[in-house]
Design a protein around this motif. Structure first.
Motif, mmCIF file in Angstrom:
data_model
loop_
_atom_site.group_PDB
_atom_site.id
_atom_site.type_symbol
_atom_site.label_atom_id
_atom_site.label_comp_id
_atom_site.label_asym_id
_atom_site.label_seq_id
_atom_site.Cartn_x
_atom_site.Cartn_y
_atom_site.Cartn_z
ATOM 1 N N VAL A 184 -0.990 -5.499 0.035
ATOM 2 C CA VAL A 184 -2.279 -4.393 -0.050
ATOM 3 C C VAL A 184 -3.135 -5.104 -0.552
ATOM 4 O O VAL A 184 -2.695 -5.558 -1.494
ATOM 5 C CB VAL A 184 -1.658 -3.220 -1.253
ATOM 6 C CG1 VAL A 184 -2.675 -2.366 -1.195
ATOM 7 C CG2 VAL A 184 0.211 -1.847 -0.192
ATOM 8 N N PHE A 213 -2.632 -4.478 -7.388
ATOM 9 C CA PHE A 213 -3.022 -2.903 -8.864
ATOM 10 C C PHE A 213 -3.440 -3.001 -10.240
ATOM 11 O O PHE A 213 -2.759 -4.043 -10.660
ATOM 12 C CB PHE A 213 -1.101 -2.899 -8.715
ATOM 13 C CG PHE A 213 -0.410 -1.614 -10.153
ATOM 14 C CD1 PHE A 213 -0.578 -1.078 -9.457
ATOM 15 C CD2 PHE A 213 -0.265 -2.160 -11.489
ATOM 16 C CE1 PHE A 213 -0.113 0.378 -10.452
ATOM 17 C CE2 PHE A 213 -0.203 -1.334 -12.712
ATOM 18 C CZ PHE A 213 0.060 -0.106 -12.232
ATOM 19 N N LYS A 268 0.171 -5.079 -6.396
ATOM 20 C CA LYS A 268 0.885 -4.772 -5.680
ATOM 21 C C LYS A 268 1.257 -4.978 -4.069
ATOM 22 O O LYS A 268 0.180 -5.559 -2.921
ATOM 23 C CB LYS A 268 0.190 -3.030 -5.630
ATOM 24 C CG LYS A 268 1.860 -2.146 -5.231
ATOM 25 C CD LYS A 268 1.145 -1.189 -4.624
ATOM 26 C CE LYS A 268 1.734 0.071 -4.108
ATOM 27 N NZ LYS A 268 1.203 1.390 -4.623
ATOM 28 N N ARG A 269 2.796 -5.624 -3.447
ATOM 29 C CA ARG A 269 3.467 -5.333 -2.633
ATOM 30 C C ARG A 269 4.162 -4.009 -1.988
ATOM 31 O O ARG A 269 4.907 -2.914 -2.871
ATOM 32 C CB ARG A 269 4.343 -6.872 -2.513
ATOM 33 C CG ARG A 269 3.822 -7.917 -2.520
ATOM 34 C CD ARG A 269 4.564 -8.963 -2.945
ATOM 35 N NE ARG A 269 4.002 -10.271 -2.442
ATOM 36 C CZ ARG A 269 3.574 -10.433 -3.927
ATOM 37 N NH1 ARG A 269 3.889 -10.232 -5.858
ATOM 38 N NH2 ARG A 269 3.113 -12.168 -3.995
ATOM 39 N N GLU A 270 3.724 -3.762 -0.091
ATOM 40 C CA GLU A 270 5.161 -2.721 -0.076
ATOM 41 C C GLU A 270 5.684 -3.054 0.708
ATOM 42 O O GLU A 270 5.761 -4.235 1.895
ATOM 43 C CB GLU A 270 3.664 -1.345 1.076
ATOM 44 C CG GLU A 270 4.764 -0.779 0.664
ATOM 45 C CD GLU A 270 4.026 0.842 1.198
ATOM 46 O OE1 GLU A 270 4.536 1.378 2.733
ATOM 47 O OE2 GLU A 270 2.949 0.767 1.056
ATOM 48 N N GLN A 277 9.577 -2.651 -9.469
ATOM 49 C CA GLN A 277 9.460 -2.254 -8.187
ATOM 50 C C GLN A 277 9.897 -1.021 -8.080
ATOM 51 O O GLN A 277 10.927 -0.165 -9.121
ATOM 52 C CB GLN A 277 11.300 -2.883 -7.670
ATOM 53 C CG GLN A 277 12.182 -2.756 -7.096
ATOM 54 C CD GLN A 277 13.088 -3.226 -6.467
ATOM 55 O OE1 GLN A 277 13.023 -4.915 -6.186
ATOM 56 N NE2 GLN A 277 14.466 -3.175 -6.593
ATOM 57 N N LYS A 278 9.866 -0.252 -7.206
ATOM 58 C CA LYS A 278 9.678 1.246 -7.098
ATOM 59 C C LYS A 278 10.828 1.509 -5.467
ATOM 60 O O LYS A 278 9.635 1.192 -5.189
ATOM 61 C CB LYS A 278 8.421 1.900 -7.491
ATOM 62 C CG LYS A 278 8.684 4.031 -7.975
ATOM 63 C CD LYS A 278 7.396 4.350 -7.835
ATOM 64 C CE LYS A 278 7.701 5.698 -7.717
ATOM 65 N NZ LYS A 278 8.151 6.362 -7.886
ATOM 66 N N ILE A 291 10.538 4.362 -2.798
ATOM 67 C CA ILE A 291 9.254 4.436 -2.163
ATOM 68 C C ILE A 291 10.332 5.409 -0.889
ATOM 69 O O ILE A 291 9.436 6.715 -0.587
ATOM 70 C CB ILE A 291 8.072 4.609 -2.293
ATOM 71 C CG1 ILE A 291 8.577 3.560 -0.896
ATOM 72 C CG2 ILE A 291 7.861 3.651 -3.616
ATOM 73 C CD1 ILE A 291 6.737 2.587 -0.689
ATOM 74 N N ARG A 303 13.031 0.852 1.290
ATOM 75 C CA ARG A 303 11.332 0.794 1.439
ATOM 76 C C ARG A 303 11.102 0.831 -0.348
ATOM 77 O O ARG A 303 11.572 1.924 -0.898
ATOM 78 C CB ARG A 303 10.847 2.008 1.680
ATOM 79 C CG ARG A 303 9.271 1.851 2.127
ATOM 80 C CD ARG A 303 8.024 3.140 2.539
ATOM 81 N NE ARG A 303 7.329 3.127 2.581
ATOM 82 C CZ ARG A 303 6.360 4.175 3.112
ATOM 83 N NH1 ARG A 303 7.166 5.166 4.037
ATOM 84 N NH2 ARG A 303 4.778 4.383 2.876
ATOM 85 N N ASP A 352 7.750 -0.458 -3.408
ATOM 86 C CA ASP A 352 7.026 -0.800 -4.152
ATOM 87 C C ASP A 352 6.902 -2.189 -4.488
ATOM 88 O O ASP A 352 7.937 -1.659 -5.694
ATOM 89 C CB ASP A 352 5.709 0.233 -4.290
ATOM 90 C CG ASP A 352 5.186 1.233 -3.452
ATOM 91 O OD1 ASP A 352 4.939 0.424 -2.386
ATOM 92 O OD2 ASP A 352 4.678 1.992 -3.517
ATOM 93 N N THR A 353 6.253 -3.330 -4.733
ATOM 94 C CA THR A 353 6.955 -4.231 -6.017
ATOM 95 C C THR A 353 5.769 -4.661 -6.621
ATOM 96 O O THR A 353 4.415 -4.860 -5.662
ATOM 97 C CB THR A 353 7.790 -5.054 -4.901
ATOM 98 O OG1 THR A 353 6.929 -5.872 -4.294
ATOM 99 C CG2 THR A 353 8.323 -4.534 -4.665
ATOM 100 N N TRP A 354 5.656 -5.224 -7.652
ATOM 101 C CA TRP A 354 5.000 -6.009 -8.308
ATOM 102 C C TRP A 354 5.179 -7.101 -8.987
ATOM 103 O O TRP A 354 6.384 -7.781 -9.284
ATOM 104 C CB TRP A 354 4.013 -5.442 -9.092
ATOM 105 C CG TRP A 354 3.633 -3.650 -9.150
ATOM 106 C CD1 TRP A 354 1.604 -3.617 -8.586
ATOM 107 C CD2 TRP A 354 4.167 -2.504 -8.700
ATOM 108 N NE1 TRP A 354 1.700 -2.619 -8.080
ATOM 109 C CE2 TRP A 354 3.197 -1.145 -8.399
ATOM 110 C CE3 TRP A 354 5.748 -2.450 -8.913
ATOM 111 C CZ2 TRP A 354 3.718 -0.678 -7.453
ATOM 112 C CZ3 TRP A 354 5.605 -0.992 -8.527
ATOM 113 C CH2 TRP A 354 4.659 0.017 -8.322
#
Length: 539
Positions: free
Chosen positions: A11, A15, A245-247, A280-281, A283, A325, A327-329
């Motif tokens: 992305v 973030f 942020k990365r997906e 780390q979320k 998703i 899958r 999201d990470t930061w």
């Protein structure tokens, strides 16, 4: 060959948390001229040196209005400082207006009229940055890449240590820590004045900060490219910052092949299941193939997907997949040593689990206990204990994948190891010193996104009271650069999906991470297993 696919969608917009952080801009003022090279605070007003006009301006820090100006002591004024009664200014040319004449001189100036009341040679010909500290001066010698403390009267060097980076160029002192700027990498470092340890790393708000000054609470930065003065925070109540942020899309495949000639009578495959973490979320619902698995929970509360297979014939294979899958930061903790609690502030449950000994760590082995004594001396602060042990590992181990995951005393005695062995040594030293420690394991997005990853990565987390679990990567931080060392203590990139969190010796994963298997076979049966990764960017 089956492969592990990591699909990465970057992305572009990073973030931006609503939180504040050290380095966040509080106020911006227009600089009094167009080439600001120095800034100081006298307890009431700012003083700003300008190389083009050869003037030093007194500036109202509330409005930015110019109150008055004085002549610079020479023709190339740069860094400024305030010693309680006088201004201090470095002239990089030593008073001679020749472009190639680097002979830096430190001038002591009467702020009422600009008269020079004392001068001395700077520690090196190209010295940059100056700060006052109780009759002593701090400065930076870029050519030697050192921070130097000198006697304010005669310039005698008192002590020195490596600068955070080779392009460090300006500094300020807040009474406890040094703050150092790297204008080429847009970094601001909080540094221990005792040995140069970089404690906090954050970003500068502008592209070319020439000098900084402490106003008793926050920092003023003078930038010659934006012609602005910035007031930035040094402390905030928030303990970390998430950026970039990365997906990530992950298909983890564990592949087992029976090459025979006998059969595999029993096969148990475990794949570690990633969960939500600070950076780390998850998703989407994590999926597993094939059907017929169960969820197993080990004593560390690590969940795995577990498949049990019987009678895997010669020439047959079994493939287990996990689809994630997330999201990470990137995460950076702002660790202030004086805000870290003591050992009595550590919860008893965490002490019980993560100060325990076992065959991998051997906390009472003389190699471990002697290393802790040598590294720590009389140190009591938990943060500095952890940093000194981190340094000890860096100074006594070099990276080499020699095969096997040996015990911490063996690796320390041998002097080399992989990321896992660095982790085992650091965990053993931390636990022996009373710092709870565990490891995490992850699948990594490598820099070349077109090749496979069959190595993966493991690092350590330590528990610091008032902050919680903090990432420490002792193999990643194995560098002579203080800034590089700091980048792996209290910070980790978001280019991983973390699957495993363990204190070691798991019933399902044993001492490995990501995946594990247990087999029973007939005699003379050859079984091979692998977890391999490929990834591509989603267009």
């Amino acid at each position: 060959m089956q492969k592990l696919f990591i699909t990465l969608l970057v992305v572009v917009a990073g973030f931006h948390a609503a939180w504040a952080w050290p380095g966040e801009v509080i106020k911006t003022l227009k600089a009094p001229a167009f080439n600001s090279t120095g800034i100081a605070f006298d307890g009431k007003n700012l003083w700003v040196a300008d190389r083009k006009s050869d003037l030093i301006y007194c500036v109202d820090p509330t409005s930015g209005a110019i109150i008055r100006s004085i002549e610079a002591p020479a023709y190339w004024p740069s860094a400024l400082a305030w010693n309680g009664s006088h201004l201090l200014s470095i002239d990089t040319k030593g008073g001679v207006p020749l472009s190639e004449n680097y002979n830096a001189t430190i001038y002591k100036i009467d702020p009422s009229n600009g008269h020079i009341v004392h001068f001395t040679a700077a520690p090196s010909a190209n010295t940059s940055g100056v700060e006052s500290d109780k009759g002593r001066l701090w400065s930076i010698s870029p050519r030697e890449s050192k921070v130097v403390m000198v006697n304010a009267t005669d310039g005698t060097t008192i002590r020195s240590f490596p600068a955070p980076t080779r392009s460090s160029s300006a500094l300020a002192y807040d009474g406890t820590y040094l703050w150092i700027v790297d204008p080429y990498n847009d970094k601001l470092f909080m540094v221990s004045p005792d040995d140069g340890t970089v404690i906090i790393t954050t970003e500068t708000p502008s592209p070319y900060v020439r000098d900084i000054a402490f106003d008793g609470t926050n920092l003023w930065l003078a930038d010659s490219q934006t012609d602005s003065l910035y007031l930035v925070k040094t402390r905030d109540e928030h303990k970390y910052r998430l950026t970039n942020k990365r997906e990530l899309y992950l298909n983890f495949t564990h592949f087992t092949t029976n090459f025979g000639p006998g059969k595999t009578t029993s096969l148990d495959v475990h794949i570690a299941i990633p969960e939500d973490r600070v950076n780390q979320k998850i998703i989407a619902k994590t999926r597993f193939e094939p059907a017929g698995y169960e969820i197993f929970n080990d004593r560390w509360n690590q969940k795995t997907a577990h498949w049990h297979v019987t009678d895997l014939q010669s020439g047959a294979h079994f493939e287990a997949n996990m689809y994630v899958r997330a999201d990470t930061w990137d995460i950076t903790y702002f660790l202030f040593p004086d805000q870290v609690g003591s050992q009595r502030d550590i919860p008893e449950e965490i002490k019980t689990l993560y100060l325990a000994d076992n065959e991998k760590f051997q906390l009472n082995n003389p190699i471990i206990s002697n290393a802790v004594k040598e590294a720590l001396g009389t140190e009591e602060n938990l943060y500095y204990k952890a940093r000194k042990l981190y340094r000890y590992v860096r100074e006594h181990i070099y990276y080499e994948m020699v095969g096997g995951w040996n015990t911490a005393p063996e690796v320390l005695s041998r002097g080399n190891g992989s990321c896992s062995e660095y982790s085992f040594v650091y965990i053993a030293l931390c636990r022996a010193a009373g710092i709870p420690a565990r490891y995490v394991g992850a699948v990594s997005v490598r820099s070349d996104q077109a090749r496979y990853d069959d190595v993966f990565h493991r690092w350590v987390e330590i528990y610091l009271p008032n902050y919680g679990w903090i990432p420490v990567d002792p193999s990643g931080g194995d560098s002579d650069s203080p800034a590089h060392q700091a980048a792996y203590f209290g910070a980790i990139k978001g280019r991983y999906i973390i699957t495993t969190q363990s204190g070691g010796g798991s019933e399902s994963l044993e001492w490995t991470y990501n995946a594990n298997e247990f087999t029973q076979t007939e005699p003379k049966t050859f079984v091979v297993s692998e977890s391999i990764g490929n990834w591509d960017v989603v267009k």
